[in-house]
Scaffold this motif. Structure first.
Motif, PDB file in Angstrom:
ATOM      1  N   VAL A   1       0.853  -1.181   0.000  1.00 47.87           N
ATOM      2  CA  VAL A   1       0.000   0.000   0.000  1.00 47.87           C
ATOM      3  C   VAL A   1       0.895   1.240   0.000  1.00 47.87           C
ATOM      4  O   VAL A   1       1.817   1.318   0.811  1.00 47.87           O
ATOM      5  CB  VAL A   1      -0.902   0.005   1.255  1.00 47.87           C
ATOM      6  CG1 VAL A   1      -1.805   1.212   1.262  1.00 47.87           C
ATOM      7  CG2 VAL A   1      -1.730  -1.290   1.318  1.00 47.87           C
ATOM      8  N   ALA A   2       0.736   2.132  -0.922  1.00 47.99           N
ATOM      9  CA  ALA A   2      -0.378   2.263  -1.842  1.00 47.99           C
ATOM     10  C   ALA A   2       0.030   1.770  -3.235  1.00 47.99           C
ATOM     11  O   ALA A   2       1.193   1.855  -3.634  1.00 47.99           O
ATOM     12  CB  ALA A   2      -0.831   3.717  -1.925  1.00 47.99           C
ATOM     13  N   THR A   3      -0.994   1.290  -3.966  1.00 50.59           N
ATOM     14  CA  THR A   3      -0.757   0.708  -5.286  1.00 50.59           C
ATOM     15  C   THR A   3      -0.043   1.666  -6.225  1.00 50.59           C
ATOM     16  O   THR A   3       0.891   1.273  -6.942  1.00 50.59           O
ATOM     17  CB  THR A   3      -2.104   0.300  -5.913  1.00 50.59           C
ATOM     18  OG1 THR A   3      -2.916  -0.343  -4.939  1.00 50.59           O
ATOM     19  CG2 THR A   3      -1.883  -0.630  -7.097  1.00 50.59           C
ATOM     20  N   HIS A   4      -0.489   2.910  -6.250  1.00 56.53           N
ATOM     21  CA  HIS A   4       0.028   3.883  -7.228  1.00 56.53           C
ATOM     22  C   HIS A   4       1.268   4.607  -6.727  1.00 56.53           C
ATOM     23  O   HIS A   4       1.787   5.481  -7.423  1.00 56.53           O
ATOM     24  CB  HIS A   4      -1.056   4.903  -7.584  1.00 56.53           C
ATOM     25  CG  HIS A   4      -1.549   5.702  -6.420  1.00 56.53           C
ATOM     26  ND1 HIS A   4      -2.036   5.137  -5.264  1.00 56.53           N
ATOM     27  CD2 HIS A   4      -1.642   7.042  -6.238  1.00 56.53           C
ATOM     28  CE1 HIS A   4      -2.404   6.081  -4.424  1.00 56.53           C
ATOM     29  NE2 HIS A   4      -2.163   7.254  -4.983  1.00 56.53           N
TER      30      HIS A   4
ATOM     31  N   HIS B   1      -5.973   3.126  -7.986  1.00 56.87           N
ATOM     32  CA  HIS B   1      -5.618   1.705  -7.865  1.00 56.87           C
ATOM     33  C   HIS B   1      -5.746   1.020  -9.224  1.00 56.87           C
ATOM     34  O   HIS B   1      -4.810   0.347  -9.687  1.00 56.87           O
ATOM     35  CB  HIS B   1      -6.541   1.051  -6.832  1.00 56.87           C
ATOM     36  CG  HIS B   1      -6.413  -0.430  -6.722  1.00 56.87           C
ATOM     37  ND1 HIS B   1      -5.343  -1.052  -6.090  1.00 56.87           N
ATOM     38  CD2 HIS B   1      -7.225  -1.429  -7.149  1.00 56.87           C
ATOM     39  CE1 HIS B   1      -5.511  -2.364  -6.133  1.00 56.87           C
ATOM     40  NE2 HIS B   1      -6.644  -2.611  -6.765  1.00 56.87           N
TER      41      HIS B   1
ATOM     42  N   CYS C   1      -3.144  -5.142  -2.339  1.00 66.80           N
ATOM     43  CA  CYS C   1      -2.757  -3.754  -2.602  1.00 66.80           C
ATOM     44  C   CYS C   1      -3.997  -2.879  -2.466  1.00 66.80           C
ATOM     45  O   CYS C   1      -5.121  -3.354  -2.533  1.00 66.80           O
ATOM     46  CB  CYS C   1      -2.206  -3.596  -4.027  1.00 66.80           C
ATOM     47  SG  CYS C   1      -0.777  -4.607  -4.444  1.00 66.80           S
ATOM     48  N   ALA C   2      -3.786  -1.584  -2.293  1.00 65.35           N
ATOM     49  CA  ALA C   2      -4.916  -0.658  -2.225  1.00 65.35           C
ATOM     50  C   ALA C   2      -4.451   0.760  -2.467  1.00 65.35           C
ATOM     51  O   ALA C   2      -3.290   1.102  -2.245  1.00 65.35           O
ATOM     52  CB  ALA C   2      -5.607  -0.743  -0.859  1.00 65.35           C
ATOM     53  N   ALA C   3      -5.409   1.578  -2.928  1.00 62.23           N
ATOM     54  CA  ALA C   3      -5.230   3.025  -2.995  1.00 62.23           C
ATOM     55  C   ALA C   3      -6.515   3.656  -2.495  1.00 62.23           C
ATOM     56  O   ALA C   3      -7.608   3.126  -2.726  1.00 62.23           O
ATOM     57  CB  ALA C   3      -4.933   3.480  -4.418  1.00 62.23           C
TER      58      ALA C   3
ATOM     59  N   GLN D   1      -2.822  -8.115  -6.615  1.00 62.94           N
ATOM     60  CA  GLN D   1      -3.636  -6.901  -6.560  1.00 62.94           C
ATOM     61  C   GLN D   1      -4.566  -6.855  -5.355  1.00 62.94           C
ATOM     62  O   GLN D   1      -4.894  -5.767  -4.859  1.00 62.94           O
ATOM     63  CB  GLN D   1      -4.446  -6.755  -7.840  1.00 62.94           C
ATOM     64  CG  GLN D   1      -5.420  -7.886  -8.123  1.00 62.94           C
ATOM     65  CD  GLN D   1      -6.194  -7.645  -9.411  1.00 62.94           C
ATOM     66  OE1 GLN D   1      -6.628  -6.539  -9.690  1.00 62.94           O
ATOM     67  NE2 GLN D   1      -6.367  -8.688 -10.202  1.00 62.94           N
TER      68      GLN D   1
END
Length: 201
Positions: free
Chosen positions: A139-142, A174, A166-168, A163
């Motif tokens: 975290v965070a994906t981006h 995301h 993962c998180a946004a 995925q």
């Protein structure tokens, strides 16, 4: 077992995952995705341990006076403003139940930039373990995930992005990050990534 596969677990820390954490880039306040991401990350770590895969736990932490924190980006300026992820404080610690275990197959790396590779021993550790493929989640994906994946791809690693671990905070960010990373990695989920690893045993 193919010992050339390892897990990079990125920023599973209190400041990022706990409801009382101060960093909301990865998971918004009150977002129900929090529990799902923690459970997925827990499955990833448990599965890696069952297969005896190396795990590199990467955390971000700065000196209490932030003298090692770069001020060239909005995200780090905001970190200083919030007083977040100070080394030695609760926020910089790994979140339960995602803490590293004291085994010879788990490593902890602290970094102060966006990519997990920047200024750290991550690549040195991977080369020592003869790793060529990575399961990446965090975290965070981006942010840390995408930057680390891009860095890893340029260094010649084959990458699987789990995925669901993962998180946004912004769902669009995301999704866009996953779409962008699909050009340089395999976008999958925890169960499929672990199954692929199991197939190599």
């Amino acid at each position: 077992m193919d010992s050339r596969l390892a897990v990079l677990a990125l920023h599973y820390q209190n400041e990022v995952l706990h409801p009382n954490g101060r960093i909301r880039v990865g998971i918004a306040e009150g977002d129900p995705i929090r529990e799902r991401v923690v459970h997925a990350a827990e499955r990833l770590l448990t599965g890696a341990r069952e297969q005896n895969l190396p795990i590199i736990h990467v955390r971000i932490a700065f000196r209490p006076d932030y003298s090692d924190c770069p001020r060239n980006t909005p995200i780090f300026r905001k970190t200083v403003e919030l007083g977040a992820v100070k080394d030695g404080e609760w926020g910089a610690e790994f979140a339960s139940p995602l803490e590293p275990r004291p085994t010879s197959r788990e490593f902890v790396v602290t970094h102060t930039r966006i990519s997990a590779f920047a200024g750290t021993s991550v690549e040195q550790t991977l080369r020592m373990l003869d790793v060529r493929r990575l399961i990446v989640a965090g975290v965070a994906t981006h942010s840390v995930v995408e930057n680390t994946v891009r860095d890893a791809a340029d260094r010649g690693y084959e990458i699987y992005v789990a995925q669901d671990a993962c998180a946004a905070a912004n769902p669009g960010a995301h999704s866009n990050a996953l779409a962008s990373m699909s050009l340089i990695s395999t976008i999958t989920n925890v169960n499929e990534a672990l199954e692929a690893a199991r197939a190599d045993m």
